[in-house]
Design an enzyme around this catalytic site. Structure first.
Site, mmCIF file in Angstrom:
data_model
loop_
_atom_site.group_PDB
_atom_site.id
_atom_site.type_symbol
_atom_site.label_atom_id
_atom_site.label_comp_id
_atom_site.label_asym_id
_atom_site.label_seq_id
_atom_site.Cartn_x
_atom_site.Cartn_y
_atom_site.Cartn_z
ATOM 1 N N HIS A 295 0.870 -1.171 0.000
ATOM 2 C CA HIS A 295 0.000 0.000 0.000
ATOM 3 C C HIS A 295 0.908 1.222 0.000
ATOM 4 C CE1 HIS A 295 -3.087 -2.806 2.033
ATOM 5 N NE2 HIS A 295 -3.335 -2.730 0.737
ATOM 6 N N GLU B 196 1.629 3.307 3.117
ATOM 7 C CA GLU B 196 2.175 2.676 4.311
ATOM 8 C C GLU B 196 3.677 2.539 4.089
ATOM 9 O OE1 GLU B 196 -0.075 -0.912 4.855
ATOM 10 O OE2 GLU B 196 -1.982 0.162 4.890
ATOM 11 N N HIS C 67 3.505 -3.686 6.553
ATOM 12 C CA HIS C 67 2.420 -2.712 6.397
ATOM 13 C C HIS C 67 2.473 -1.709 7.549
ATOM 14 C CE1 HIS C 67 0.058 -4.945 3.227
ATOM 15 N NE2 HIS C 67 0.864 -5.903 3.662
ATOM 16 N N GLU D 198 2.320 -5.662 10.662
ATOM 17 C CA GLU D 198 1.889 -4.270 10.793
ATOM 18 C C GLU D 198 2.860 -3.590 11.737
ATOM 19 O OE1 GLU D 198 -0.682 -2.672 9.360
ATOM 20 O OE2 GLU D 198 -1.512 -4.382 8.261
#
Length: 614
Positions: free
Chosen positions: A231, A234, A362, A439
């Protein structure tokens, strides 16, 4: 033959000397006397007087300032992000504005040139730039016996003093990198560590940007994959992977035993940005709506959800007696959807290299998600949906600082219990690779002054994750004659997920410590079983080899009846992405480097001597 007057740097016949002098006289008389060094980028030379024509034949200061050679010196610091600065610039100035003593040119030492080229050649190679012609050590520099001088003498003295009491260390610039800067850093890093690293492109983004990978390896070993910036907004993962590449290279050269062991036993592939187009948009609008802008690629596709849904196929096949949930083929129907070029490139990449462990980085939360990421019930979200490898846990980033309810889980969660996406499931079901989604933090686009603290928080976890690839077993499956068997399967009793051998019959399998029963099979060969015990204190993968004997093939209908297995090799069956497959052999290879237009537009000439492959 005799040497021309001392202001001309090469040998000519007597007639050519006279002709040259006459030519200069008709246009603009050049006095062969010492003058002040008036070139702005050469003001810090260890002398104050120069002479024209200079060593490359520029007849005046104005001509030198208009040339591509001087333009290069003015921008080399920025091109190389400060590496080899000011060494290359000072060396260039010793040629373009040479020392003048007694109205004669005093040439720089060849040994100085050779030192700089040896230390800095990789930096120029890293940006696809040739070593400048005017820094040709044999052509424009002379030996000590010919009365040369060292233009870097003062610099060497300063450097020696600065490092007198310090120890070697890795220096990383903790800033955000544009796409061009990222490519520059990766290529310079690979050139600096050319014995252990290389860069290669797996394809191009929708807007034509290279999806550039840097690989570290000394010998074939376990394949570790790390990628970020799926993404585009990110961005922390993207930056951490750039820093990681620089760190691995530098620490290896400095003799860091941990890093040397890791690289000597592991093949590490790092793709910092899967979505460079999205990053470009996110970085341009980060202060307006950085949470959303740039998340998707330039075709408005969420790459994390653009991979084939193999999880639903795996769930639906459980009724078959010989059901396997590995190496599930890509359904032909997938290719009728809108497939992003970035997705295509990564799928082809995964199929071409026997990756063992991977991480997709991410931002926006702080946790580790493991597959399955799609719920096992088609109409119910957030349902615990484990893989057969549920017990293989790789604990990193066990923290919870974003206000979510993952602390009681140690920061680790089954993906389907969180929210659904395709990438990790595709890796697990289509290849041998086990993928985690990491993440990294609450902020998608943290302030630049947070990059260094984030590196400190994440460095150890990144290194530990790479080392975790050696958890389990490895080996080779061969026939009676010692030939590796490609495509043999290794199964573990109680785990309905098999891995297959690579080109030379080698395999790798993540496993927890304990007792395991392994079976190696291959079409046309006998089946071999082994019982192994993996102790808890093992610090590397256990070696388990198999030798299979050739037997007559008597197929069992039930064994062969696994729908779709025969189509595993079908990839892009309708040739929708043929252009992407053929890019490496097409016109793109003739494209000029990213810095080329600056020189042609600014200097008004085409300095082809800067091109490595010209």
């Amino acid at each position: 033959m005799r040497r021309c007057p001392n202001f001309w740097p090469v040998l000519y016949s007597c007639e050519s000397c006279l002709a040259t002098i006459a030519f200069i006289s008709r246009n603009a008389f050049v006095s062969a006397t010492c003058i002040d060094v008036a070139l702005g980028y050469c003001q810090d030379m260890p002398y104050s007087h120069t002479i024209f024509p200079n060593i490359v034949g520029h007849r005046s200061r104005q001509e030198t300032e208009m040339g591509a050679e001087y333009l290069l010196l003015s921008v080399v610091h920025g091109l190389l992000n400060g590496e080899c600065s000011p060494d290359i610039r000072l060396l260039g100035c010793s040629v373009l504005a040479p020392q003048c003593r007694g109205d004669r040119i005093r040439r720089p030492c060849r040994s100085s040139c050779e030192e700089v080229r040896k230390a800095c050649g990789h930096a120029l190679e890293g940006i696809d730039m040739a070593w400048p012609f005017f820094l040709d050590c044999d052509r424009f520099f002379v030996s000590d016996q010919e009365g040369c001088y060292d233009p870097l003498a003062d610099l060497k003295g300063n450097v020696a003093f600065a490092n007198f009491s310090g120890e070697p260390s890795t220096i990383i610039q903790f800033i955000y990198h544009t796409n061009a800067q990222m490519v520059n850093v990766l290529k310079r890093t690979a050139a600096k560590c050319s014995d252990i690293s290389r860069t290669y492109s797996i394809g191009r983004s929708a807007e034509g940007k290279d999806l550039l990978v840097i690989e570290f390896s000394t010998n074939p070993g376990h394949h570790e994959l790390m990628w970020g910036n799926m993404h585009g907004n990110e961005v922390l993962g993207r930056q951490l992977l750039i820093y990681l590449a620089e760190y691995l290279c530098s620490e290896y050269l400095l003799g860091n035993e941990r890093i040397q062991t890791l690289i000597n036993t592991t093949r590490i592939h790092i793709l910092p940005s899967m979505n460079p187009d999205g990053y470009e948009l996110a970085s341009a609008e980060m202060y307006f709506n950085g949470w959303l802008n740039g998340r998707r690629n330039s075709q408005n596709i969420d790459l994390n959800r653009n991979f084939p849904d193999l999880t639903s196929i795996a769930y639906s096949r459980r009724r078959y007696r010989q059901f396997r949930i590995d190496h599930i083929p890509i359904p032909d129907s997938f290719w009728f959807n809108k497939v992003a070029p970035e997705t295509y490139a990564v799928m082809k990449w995964i199929r071409s290299i026997p990756f063992v462990l991977s991480a997709s980085l991410h931002g926006g939360e702080l946790l580790v998600s493991y597959p399955f990421d799609f719920s096992k019930h088609p109409h119910e979200d957030k349902m615990f949906s484990p893989t057969p490898d549920e017990q293989v846990r790789l604990r990193t980033y066990a923290d919870d600082r974003c206000g979510a309810s993952f602390a009681h889980r140690g920061g680790i969660i089954n993906g389907a219990e969180w929210y659904s996406f395709c990438m990790a499931d595709f890796n697990y079901l289509h290849s041998n690779c086990f993928e985690l989604t990491v993440e990294l933090g609450c902020e998608k686009f943290p302030p630049e002054d947070e990059l260094y603290p984030e590196w400190l928080r994440n460095k150890e976890a990144l290194l530990s994750f790479m080392e975790a690839v050696h958890q389990g077993i490895k080996g080779v499956v061969k026939d009676e004659f010692g030939n590796g068997i490609k495509g043999a399967t290794i199964s573990v009793r109680g785990i309905r997920h098999e891995v297959t051998t690579a080109e030379d019959g080698d395999y790798w399998r993540l496993l927890n410590p304990g007792v395991h029963v392994l079976t190696a099979t291959a079409s046309g060969y006998s089946k071999v079983m082994k019982r192994v015990n993996l102790p808890h204190n093992m610090d590397k993968a256990g070696r388990v080899d198999f030798v299979l004997k050739k037997v007559s093939l008597e197929p069992d209908v039930d064994d062969l009846y696994i729908p779709g297995v025969e189509t595993y090799e079908r990839f892009d069956p309708y040739n929708q992405f043929e252009s992407y497959r053929d890019r490496e052999n097409g016109e793109e290879r003739q494209e000029k480097p990213w810095w080329w237009s600056y020189f042609t537009q600014t200097s008004g000439s085409s300095p082809t001597w800067l091109l490595r492959n010209f």
